[in-house]
Design a protein around this motif. Structure first.
Motif, PDB file in Angstrom:
ATOM      1  N   LYS A 152     -12.761  54.322  14.656  1.00  0.00           N
ATOM      2  CA  LYS A 152     -11.812  55.560  15.299  1.00  0.00           C
ATOM      3  C   LYS A 152     -12.782  56.920  15.359  1.00  0.00           C
ATOM      4  N   GLN A 195     -14.592  56.606  18.460  1.00  0.00           N
ATOM      5  CA  GLN A 195     -13.992  56.623  19.562  1.00  0.00           C
ATOM      6  C   GLN A 195     -13.703  58.382  20.026  1.00  0.00           C
ATOM      7  N   SER A 241      -6.595  50.940  22.561  1.00  0.00           N
ATOM      8  CA  SER A 241      -7.308  49.588  21.593  1.00  0.00           C
ATOM      9  C   SER A 241      -7.059  48.316  22.812  1.00  0.00           C
ATOM     10  N   ARG A 285     -11.267  42.149  23.569  1.00  0.00           N
ATOM     11  CA  ARG A 285     -12.100  42.598  22.208  1.00  0.00           C
ATOM     12  C   ARG A 285     -13.523  42.192  22.292  1.00  0.00           C
ATOM     13  N   GLU A 332     -11.044  44.446  15.872  1.00  0.00           N
ATOM     14  CA  GLU A 332     -10.589  45.507  16.744  1.00  0.00           C
ATOM     15  C   GLU A 332     -11.411  46.226  17.620  1.00  0.00           C
ATOM     16  N   TYR A 359     -11.472  49.709  19.874  1.00  0.00           N
ATOM     17  CA  TYR A 359     -11.081  51.048  20.669  1.00  0.00           C
ATOM     18  C   TYR A 359     -11.885  51.412  21.595  1.00  0.00           C
TER      19      TYR A 359
END
Length: 321
Positions: free
Chosen positions: A181, A184, A203, A209, A215, A217
């Protein structure tokens, strides 16, 4: 006089392509789906690259470089990643050409020069990077490992558009062992404060993905045609690649554990986003921080009376610009 530019509301796709060609940013090349980035277009990329590089280094990252070619066995090691990119791969099978005895003056692949193992032209560098990391990481003292590379990648796209989707493109990719994150946020700050391009942070759904990530983002930007453009992604890889390439470290407690990782990247697609965010029916518009060519208005005068007259005229030019 040059032909008038197509208006955005008439044909948005044609307008976009005309902007690139008219502004001399890039052109199609002799290689299907690949582009030549011309000096003015590359100057914009250099400005983007310089600012992003500065921001990455502020977070402790160092630049390195990894090979363009990935042995097929390494590429296959992380199954989800290999499966996700399999249909876009360019593959090297031979290492030599020879004169063609049946066609004078022409060359053919030498059948005796077949590689023992096929090489994948990287669609992404996780495989070659993680096989390297296995030799770099032994202890918790080696972590966090903060590496970025500026490189080109090849994804054999069937439908291409200059900057937005090409078979080969420039980007940066990082295999940093740090929270996804954070990057991001770096991308969002760059897009909004340097490119003057508002973005939405979010996300990806499971089906969207990055192949091999737990995950993903993303930052998404709204273009003038009402469509969203994926402007940058940051992936939390969990321990997936560490397990695939057996990358472990000895913890403070003396236990062997798999490392946790993230991966993140932006590409020359950002130039496409820049064009579609700011340009208008008159041509290319760039924000000051990214414009390779800038205009400075310098009034030349004698006395305050002349300055007042010149300033009145100049203020109109400034407003128009």
């Amino acid at each position: 006089m040059s032909k008038k530019l197509t208006k955005r509301d008439e044909d948005y796709s044609k307008w976009y392509n005309e902007i690139i060609l008219r502004a001399d940013l890039a052109e199609n090349s002799a290689v299907r789906g690949c582009m030549v980035i011309k000096p003015y277009g590359y100057a914009i990329w250099e400005k983007m690259q310089a600012e992003l590089d500065r921001m990455f280094k502020e977070t402790g990252h160092e630049n390195a470089y990894f090979p363009l070619f990935v042995p097929k066995s390494l590429f296959e090691a992380e199954e989800k990643n290999a499966e996700g990119f399999a249909k876009e791969c360019a593959v090297v099978t031979h290492y030599r050409l020879q004169n063609d005895p049946d066609n004078e003056g022409k060359l053919r692949v030498d059948p005796e020069a077949k590689l023992e193992e096929e090489l994948i032209v990287r669609p992404t560098s996780e495989a070659i990077i993680w096989s390297t990391y296995k030799g770099w990481i032994q202890s918790y003292r080696d972590l966090p490992l903060l590496i970025n590379q500026w490189a080109n990648v090849v994804r054999w796209e069937m439908r291409t558009r200059l900057f937005l989707r090409t078979a080969e493109f420039l980007w940066q990719e990082s295999e940093a062992l740090i929270e996804a994150k954070q990057m991001q946020e770096v991308y969002a700050e760059f897009a909004e404060n340097f490119m003057a391009m508002p973005v939405i942070k979010g996300s990806k759904s499971e089906s969207e993905r990055f192949a091999g990530a737990d995950e993903t983002y993303t930052i998404e930007a709204l273009m003038q045609d009402g469509k969203a453009l994926q402007a940058g992604t940051s992936h939390f890889l969990g321990q997936n690649f560490a397990k695939a390439f057996d990358v472990k470290y000895t913890s403070k407690e003396g236990k062997q554990e798999y490392v946790w990782a993230t991966s993140w990247g932006v590409s020359t697609r950002l130039i496409g986003g820049l064009i579609m965010t700011h340009s208008d029916d008159f041509g290319l518009v760039l924000p000051p921080k990214l414009a390779p060519i800038e205009v400075a208005i310098v009034p030349i005068y004698k006395g305050e009376e002349q300055l007042a007259l010149i300033s009145e005229r100049v203020s109109g030019i400034i407003k128009e610009l």
